[in-house]
Design a protein around this motif. Structure first.
Motif, PDB file in Angstrom:
ATOM      1  N   SER A  55       7.766  23.209  -0.689  1.00 33.18           N
ATOM      2  CA  SER A  55       9.025  23.397  -0.824  1.00 33.18           C
ATOM      3  C   SER A  55       9.432  23.456  -2.196  1.00 33.18           C
ATOM      4  O   SER A  55       8.498  22.949  -3.132  1.00 33.18           O
ATOM      5  CB  SER A  55       9.965  22.161  -0.123  1.00 33.18           C
ATOM      6  N   LYS A  56      10.478  24.142  -2.618  1.00 31.43           N
ATOM      7  CA  LYS A  56      11.066  24.197  -3.970  1.00 31.43           C
ATOM      8  C   LYS A  56      11.291  22.776  -4.717  1.00 31.43           C
ATOM      9  O   LYS A  56      11.010  22.853  -5.878  1.00 31.43           O
ATOM     10  CB  LYS A  56      12.188  25.090  -4.100  1.00 31.43           C
ATOM     11  N   ASP A  57      11.672  21.948  -3.950  1.00 30.42           N
ATOM     12  CA  ASP A  57      11.773  20.627  -4.704  1.00 30.42           C
ATOM     13  C   ASP A  57      10.740  19.581  -4.621  1.00 30.42           C
ATOM     14  O   ASP A  57      10.707  18.608  -5.032  1.00 30.42           O
ATOM     15  CB  ASP A  57      12.988  19.835  -3.726  1.00 30.42           C
ATOM     16  N   ARG A  59       8.848  18.342  -2.521  1.00 31.46           N
ATOM     17  CA  ARG A  59       8.867  17.208  -1.428  1.00 31.46           C
ATOM     18  C   ARG A  59       8.220  17.571  -0.238  1.00 31.46           C
ATOM     19  O   ARG A  59       8.485  18.674   0.381  1.00 31.46           O
ATOM     20  CB  ARG A  59      10.117  16.554  -1.269  1.00 31.46           C
TER      21      ARG A  59
END
Length: 691
Positions: A55-57, A59
């Motif tokens: 994921s981009k975050d 997490r």
């Protein structure tokens, strides 16, 4: 399975190429290399930290998130950092390397120095975009295990449409302008326009004539840029160039393929510049469109091919290079056939853009270098990302675990009475309670110092594997191994580029070298002349202390040189090049030229002294200067004036004394080292001759 007809098409020279057989060989080659293509796709992902579910975050989310929703899923640059380090080292080595051409035959001895200067100019200017291509190739070498460079010759006149008026045409051809003004002989004017403006068609010539008579201006093709230089391109081994999977020596392969994605403009331009079949070009532009970008290994999948097949931006063109044999006399030749994988016709009526013998080529126009020679087959190799992926993944696990532990420590689990709603937690939040202590933080995982030690151990292992563990004496050897691989590839590219210049380049070129204000005229010479091109760089030279120690050791060897085996001028050149190659090229000059310069300077000084002008000694070249002065004072008229003119004798004596002082200072340096005057017998120095 190939038929006899296909085997003959892949072995012998024929009047027309069997494009169907070439298409079948191309598809077979791609299929056989599927395991290598998968390996490079994985290497691409390992280096760039691409994995499923990322994921981009950074997490973890979803049902499979462990140990909890929102746990750390960090990136670790173990692979990318080390590849970038070596690419930077390769480019530094290329910028600082000593490029020399050594003659193979005695007749080439006098030309070797100017060839060395020409090769340096090729790297700096003559080959367009050379260093960028080498940097791209270095990344391919370290990431995908192989470096492939195309080397050819680019020769074309690039035409551009330009609006010209009748006055501008008159400057080019007054007779043509007058005919246009007179308004007669339209057919003759059209032919004259076509002869004057390269690439002008009948249709455009008639339109231009009409516009000139109507408005006084017209759009006409003008040659504004002429390209005549070597062409070097770094090619991806998993998407641009393909050899048969069984290949051990690329130059002995029966065929290879170069896959190129072109725009419509590039393909149309090939009709005018390289003689491609116009009917084939029109058919490809009409029917065969694709936008699959195989320069990114992740797009080399069936899913991506299907998802982008409706776009109309790029066209796939295949260059097939074959080593074919003549059935008449068994002579070999390198042939090139340009075709499209989806429109190839039949054996009786093949469809292709061009088929030609590559005149002047003894081998394929590719230079291929493997990262390691642990297997005879070309594609049997292990990439750097594959070797480091386990270490990178283990370091990621350790870092994620510490981040997750810190998340627990920052906000542990909250314990509250069963049956009551969970309290909200944060700065300034009001929390209701009945009894003190019924709401409290849960336990946090204990700090694990072994995790940091484990990560450090893994990073040290990665550095040892790559030769970047500077405390290990073997690290320099491994670094030199990788640098030599890269520079050997560059050497072969330059050798082939020079051969292309000898066969296809202009008769003469002018180039400038650092430190020389005047351009050097360089001719192609004998196309059969041969030079041994060396590109040397010592990784230890990046360490200033090691470099200084090496230079001092060489200087100290002079005291043991009893027979004059050390060429001091060559040693000075090598030492200056080790300090700064660019500055060395600017300040150093050939020994013979330097002596001639000192002679000119000293004779000029003597002329001024003779005319009554007092001058000082030059800062160097004392020994040569004293020899010139000795020859000067032996001339009868000079000797007589020295006896009769005290002022002239004083000026000359002062000038000589300054040179003598320079020689004394040089001698004092030796005395300071050994404590006395050097031992000698007559004019023969015996210092250091003890057995």
């Amino acid at each position: 399975m190939q038929t006899n007809e296909s085997n003959e098409a892949l072995t012998y020279v024929q009047d027309k190429p069997n494009v169907a057989a070439l298409k079948n060989a191309y598809d077979t080659t791609i299929g056989d290399l599927d395991w290598y293509l998968q390996s490079t796709r994985d290497s691409y992902d390992y280096r760039r930290n691409i994995w499923p579910g990322k994921s981009k975050d950074l997490r973890k989310h979803g049902a499979d998130a462990f140990p909890f929703e929102g746990a750390a899923d960090s990136e670790v640059q173990i692979i990318d950092e080390r590849i970038n380090t070596y690419v930077a080292l390769f480019m530094s080595a290329l910028n600082r390397a000593n490029i020399r051409a050594y003659p193979v035959e005695i007749g080439d001895l006098s030309r070797s120095r100017v060839v060395s200067a020409f090769l340096k100019w090729m790297v700096a200017s003559y080959i367009p975009d050379f260093k960028r291509q080498m940097e791209l190739g270095a990344n391919y070498l370290m990431e995908r295990g192989m470096m492939i460079s195309y080397v050819g010759w680019q020769k074309e006149n690039r035409t551009f449409l330009q609006r010209l008026d009748i006055n501008q045409i008159a400057q080019v051809s007054p007779d043509l302008a007058q005919l246009i003004i007179d308004g007669k002989s339209d057919d003759q004017i059209v032919e004259l326009l076509k002869g004057q403006f390269q690439g002008l068609t009948d249709k455009r010539a008639k339109k231009a004539l009409k516009d000139l008579r109507k408005s006084g201006t017209a759009e006409l093709p003008v040659v504004r840029q002429s390209v005549n230089c070597p062409k070097v391109a770094a090619l991806a081994p998993d998407s641009d160039v393909f050899f048969p999977a069984y290949t051990t020596d690329p130059q002995k392969a029966p065929y290879c393929f170069w896959r190129v994605l072109m725009t419509a403009q590039e393909i149309k331009n090939k009709v005018a510049t390289e003689g491609w079949d116009e009917e084939w070009v029109d058919k490809v532009l009409e029917m065969q469109v694709t936008s699959v970008d195989m320069t990114d290994p992740r797009t080399n999948t069936q899913y991506n091919k299907l998802s982008t097949e409706q776009t109309t931006e790029l066209y796939e063109v295949i260059y097939c290079y074959q080593r074919l044999i003549s059935q008449e006399d068994n002579s070999e030749g390198i042939y090139c056939t340009v075709f499209h994988n989806n429109w190839y016709g039949t054996p009786e009526n093949p469809k292709y853009a061009k088929h030609e013998l590559l005149n002047g080529y003894d081998d394929y126009p590719f230079v291929v270098t493997k990262l390691g020679e642990d297997n005879k087959r070309l594609y049997e190799l292990a990439t750097i990302p594959e070797q480091l992926r386990g270490i990178q993944w283990q370091v990621k696990v350790e870092r994620d675990s510490r981040i997750d532990r810190n998340s627990y420590a920052t906000l542990p689990a909250i314990l509250y009475p069963a049956g009551t709603p969970a309290p909200e937690w944060g700065p300034g939040v009001k929390v209701a309670y009945r009894r003190m202590g019924e709401i409290q933080f849960g336990p946090t995982p204990p700090y694990n110092p072994g995790s940091v030690e484990m990560e450090r151990t893994q990073i040290e292992q990665a550095d040892r594997l790559m030769g970047l563990d500077h405390a290990n004496p073997m690290a320099r050897i491994r670094q030199q191994y990788f640098v030599d691989k890269f520079l050997t590839h560059v050497r072969d590219v330059l050798r082939l580029s020079y051969k292309c210049y000898q066969r296809f380049g202009p008769e003469q070129v002018f180039f400038r070298v650092t430190g020389s204000p005047d351009p050097v005229r360089f001719g192609r010479g004998d196309p059969n002349e041969n030079f041994d091109i060396n590109i040397n760089f010592d990784v230890l030279s990046t360490d200033p202390e090691t470099l200084e120690s090496q230079l001092n050791q060489f200087v100290s060897l002079l005291q043991f040189d009893r027979n004059g085996r050390i060429n001091v001028d060559r040693m000075l050149e090598a030492m200056a090049g080790a300090v700064n190659p660019l500055l060395a090229d600017a300040v150093l000059q050939p020994a013979q030229e330097a002596q001639q310069q000192i002679v000119r300077q000293v004779t000029d000084d003597l002329s001024k002294i003779y005319a009554g002008i007092e001058v000082g000694a030059r800062p160097n070249g004392a020994q040569v200067a004293m020899q010139v002065i000795q020859q000067y004072v032996q001339q009868p008229d000079v000797s007589q004036r020295l006896q009769n003119d005290e002022s002239f004798a004083a000026r000359l004596q002062k000038y000589v004394a300054q040179y003598e002082q320079q020689m004394v200072q040089a001698q004092n340096a030796v005395v300071g080292r050994i404590g006395t005057q050097p031992a000698q017998m007559g004019n023969i120095q015996t210092q250091g001759m003890n057995a």
